[in-house]
Write a protein that holds these residues in place. Structure first.
Motif, mmCIF file in Angstrom:
data_model
loop_
_atom_site.group_PDB
_atom_site.id
_atom_site.type_symbol
_atom_site.label_atom_id
_atom_site.label_comp_id
_atom_site.label_asym_id
_atom_site.label_seq_id
_atom_site.Cartn_x
_atom_site.Cartn_y
_atom_site.Cartn_z
ATOM 1 N N LEU A 46 0.838 -1.206 0.000
ATOM 2 C CA LEU A 46 0.000 0.000 0.000
ATOM 3 C C LEU A 46 0.873 1.255 0.000
ATOM 4 C CD1 LEU A 46 -3.091 0.809 0.305
ATOM 5 C CD2 LEU A 46 -2.523 1.181 2.693
ATOM 6 N N ARG A 47 1.906 1.257 0.822
ATOM 7 C CA ARG A 47 2.804 2.419 0.891
ATOM 8 C C ARG A 47 3.550 2.618 -0.425
ATOM 9 N NH1 ARG A 47 -0.287 4.209 3.793
ATOM 10 N NH2 ARG A 47 -0.471 3.502 5.900
ATOM 11 N N LEU A 48 3.980 1.539 -1.072
ATOM 12 C CA LEU A 48 4.661 1.679 -2.358
ATOM 13 C C LEU A 48 3.706 2.212 -3.429
ATOM 14 C CD1 LEU A 48 6.997 -1.444 -2.472
ATOM 15 C CD2 LEU A 48 7.644 0.943 -2.357
ATOM 16 N N GLY A 49 2.446 1.781 -3.385
ATOM 17 C CA GLY A 49 1.457 2.322 -4.307
ATOM 18 C C GLY A 49 1.239 3.803 -4.077
ATOM 19 N N GLU A 50 1.203 4.218 -2.827
ATOM 20 C CA GLU A 50 1.040 5.642 -2.513
ATOM 21 C C GLU A 50 2.272 6.449 -2.922
ATOM 22 O OE1 GLU A 50 0.033 5.577 1.630
ATOM 23 O OE2 GLU A 50 -2.109 5.280 1.205
ATOM 24 N N GLU A 51 3.455 5.818 -2.865
ATOM 25 C CA GLU A 51 4.671 6.506 -3.311
ATOM 26 C C GLU A 51 4.618 6.808 -4.803
ATOM 27 O OE1 GLU A 51 8.337 4.595 -2.226
ATOM 28 O OE2 GLU A 51 7.765 4.491 -0.115
ATOM 29 N N VAL A 52 4.018 5.910 -5.582
ATOM 30 C CA VAL A 52 3.847 6.158 -7.020
ATOM 31 C C VAL A 52 3.029 7.420 -7.232
ATOM 32 C CG1 VAL A 52 2.727 5.269 -9.115
ATOM 33 C CG2 VAL A 52 4.057 3.727 -7.679
ATOM 34 N N LEU A 53 1.988 7.581 -6.423
ATOM 35 C CA LEU A 53 1.110 8.745 -6.558
ATOM 36 C C LEU A 53 1.700 10.013 -5.954
ATOM 37 C CD1 LEU A 53 -2.236 6.982 -5.640
ATOM 38 C CD2 LEU A 53 -1.436 7.629 -7.921
ATOM 39 N N GLN A 126 -21.608 3.995 -1.760
ATOM 40 C CA GLN A 126 -21.195 2.920 -2.649
ATOM 41 C C GLN A 126 -19.904 2.276 -2.178
ATOM 42 O OE1 GLN A 126 -21.007 5.363 -6.178
ATOM 43 N NE2 GLN A 126 -22.775 4.291 -7.028
ATOM 44 N N GLY A 127 -19.393 2.690 -1.059
ATOM 45 C CA GLY A 127 -18.161 2.113 -0.541
ATOM 46 C C GLY A 127 -16.917 2.720 -1.142
ATOM 47 N N GLY A 128 -17.023 3.912 -1.721
ATOM 48 C CA GLY A 128 -15.877 4.528 -2.369
ATOM 49 C C GLY A 128 -14.913 5.178 -1.401
ATOM 50 N N GLY A 129 -15.338 5.453 -0.199
ATOM 51 C CA GLY A 129 -14.466 6.038 0.802
ATOM 52 C C GLY A 129 -14.304 7.539 0.669
ATOM 53 N N ILE A 130 -15.046 8.184 -0.234
ATOM 54 C CA ILE A 130 -14.965 9.628 -0.393
ATOM 55 C C ILE A 130 -16.343 10.192 -0.077
ATOM 56 C CG2 ILE A 130 -14.469 11.541 -1.939
ATOM 57 C CD1 ILE A 130 -12.879 9.536 -3.640
ATOM 58 N N VAL A 146 -6.057 3.053 -3.625
ATOM 59 C CA VAL A 146 -4.967 2.082 -3.664
ATOM 60 C C VAL A 146 -5.431 0.857 -2.888
ATOM 61 C CG1 VAL A 146 -2.539 1.657 -3.159
ATOM 62 C CG2 VAL A 146 -3.300 3.974 -3.681
ATOM 63 N N THR A 147 -5.395 -0.295 -3.518
ATOM 64 C CA THR A 147 -5.768 -1.559 -2.885
ATOM 65 C C THR A 147 -4.540 -2.453 -2.899
ATOM 66 O OG1 THR A 147 -8.001 -1.337 -3.779
ATOM 67 C CG2 THR A 147 -7.384 -3.490 -2.913
ATOM 68 N N ALA A 148 -4.204 -3.020 -1.757
ATOM 69 C CA ALA A 148 -3.018 -3.875 -1.662
ATOM 70 C C ALA A 148 -3.382 -5.205 -1.030
ATOM 71 C CB ALA A 148 -1.934 -3.181 -0.844
ATOM 72 N N VAL A 161 -5.857 -4.410 2.116
ATOM 73 C CA VAL A 161 -6.044 -3.090 2.708
ATOM 74 C C VAL A 161 -6.250 -2.075 1.585
ATOM 75 C CG1 VAL A 161 -4.783 -3.551 4.842
ATOM 76 C CG2 VAL A 161 -3.549 -2.731 2.856
ATOM 77 N N GLN A 162 -6.959 -0.994 1.904
ATOM 78 C CA GLN A 162 -7.216 0.059 0.925
ATOM 79 C C GLN A 162 -6.984 1.412 1.546
ATOM 80 O OE1 GLN A 162 -11.264 -0.260 -0.499
ATOM 81 N NE2 GLN A 162 -10.593 -1.219 -2.391
ATOM 82 N N SER A 163 -6.621 2.357 0.702
ATOM 83 C CA SER A 163 -6.565 3.744 1.135
ATOM 84 C C SER A 163 -7.042 4.624 -0.017
ATOM 85 C CB SER A 163 -5.150 4.143 1.563
ATOM 86 O OG SER A 163 -4.295 4.214 0.449
ATOM 87 N N THR A 164 -7.523 5.787 0.327
ATOM 88 C CA THR A 164 -7.913 6.770 -0.670
ATOM 89 C C THR A 164 -6.876 7.874 -0.641
ATOM 90 O OG1 THR A 164 -10.231 6.239 -0.305
ATOM 91 C CG2 THR A 164 -9.754 8.295 -1.426
ATOM 92 N N PHE A 165 -6.306 8.151 -1.788
ATOM 93 C CA PHE A 165 -5.229 9.110 -1.909
ATOM 94 C C PHE A 165 -5.735 10.329 -2.673
ATOM 95 C CE2 PHE A 165 -1.328 10.916 -3.545
ATOM 96 C CZ PHE A 165 -0.398 10.694 -2.543
#
Length: 167
Positions: A46-53, A126-130, A146-148, A161-165
């Motif tokens: 998840l952290r590596l995906g967030e680093e891309v963004l 809808q479960g989008g987290g926003i 980001v879903t990991a 795990v998921q996060s909204t960036f």
């Protein structure tokens, strides 16, 4: 003599019960360790995906041509289903794998998927987290999900795990 045999039988039953309890606690501890490894593995992906963004410029396109980078998968007409429902083969084919050298003691390297969200379609219901309040505070922001997925020491322990960036 009979009293001695009864006492010996009671001590044997108590000993067997304590051995059984110890074995159960050992299994629970192993499962907890395995789950913790899976969680840490998923968290690192998840952290590596967030680093891309988080880079100044994003060099990938979110159109599904590159595995792991998609437009909103909850949108009507999306090519794929949401990553949290993928099986092992779908995760292997459709996600980005982080380098195997990053983690040890896991059954397979963790993976992540990034979705560029279409904000008007995605709602908290809808479960989008926003939620609408967050959208209203930064209307020009671009949202990503980001879903990991990580596995523990065995493939039986899986954590997603998921996060909204917001960018």
């Amino acid at each position: 003599m009979i009293i001695g045999l009864i006492m010996l039988l009671l001590l044997t039953v108590i000993g067997l019960a304590s051995i059984r309890g110890t074995n159960l606690q050992e299994q629970m501890t192993g499962n907890m360790r395995d789950h913790n490894l899976a969680f840490q593995s998923a968290e690192s992906a998840l952290r590596l995906g967030e680093e891309v963004l988080n880079k100044p410029t994003i060099t990938v396109t979110f159109d599904g041509t590159t595995a792991g980078y998609y437009s909103d998968l909850m949108q009507a007409g999306a090519t794929y289903t949401r990553p949290i429902t993928w099986n092992k083969t779908q995760w292997a084919d459709r996600s980005v794998q982080i380098p195997a050298s990053t983690l040890s003691n896991v059954s397979e390297p963790p993976r992540f998927v990034i979705e560029k969200l279409t904000v008007p379609v995605v709602a908290a219901t809808q479960g989008g987290g926003i939620d609408s309040e967050s959208r209203d505070k930064s209307p020009d922001a671009i949202y990503f999900r980001v879903t990991a997925r990580g596995l523990g020491g065995t493939a039986d322990s899986e954590v997603i795990v998921q996060s909204t960036f917001v960018r």
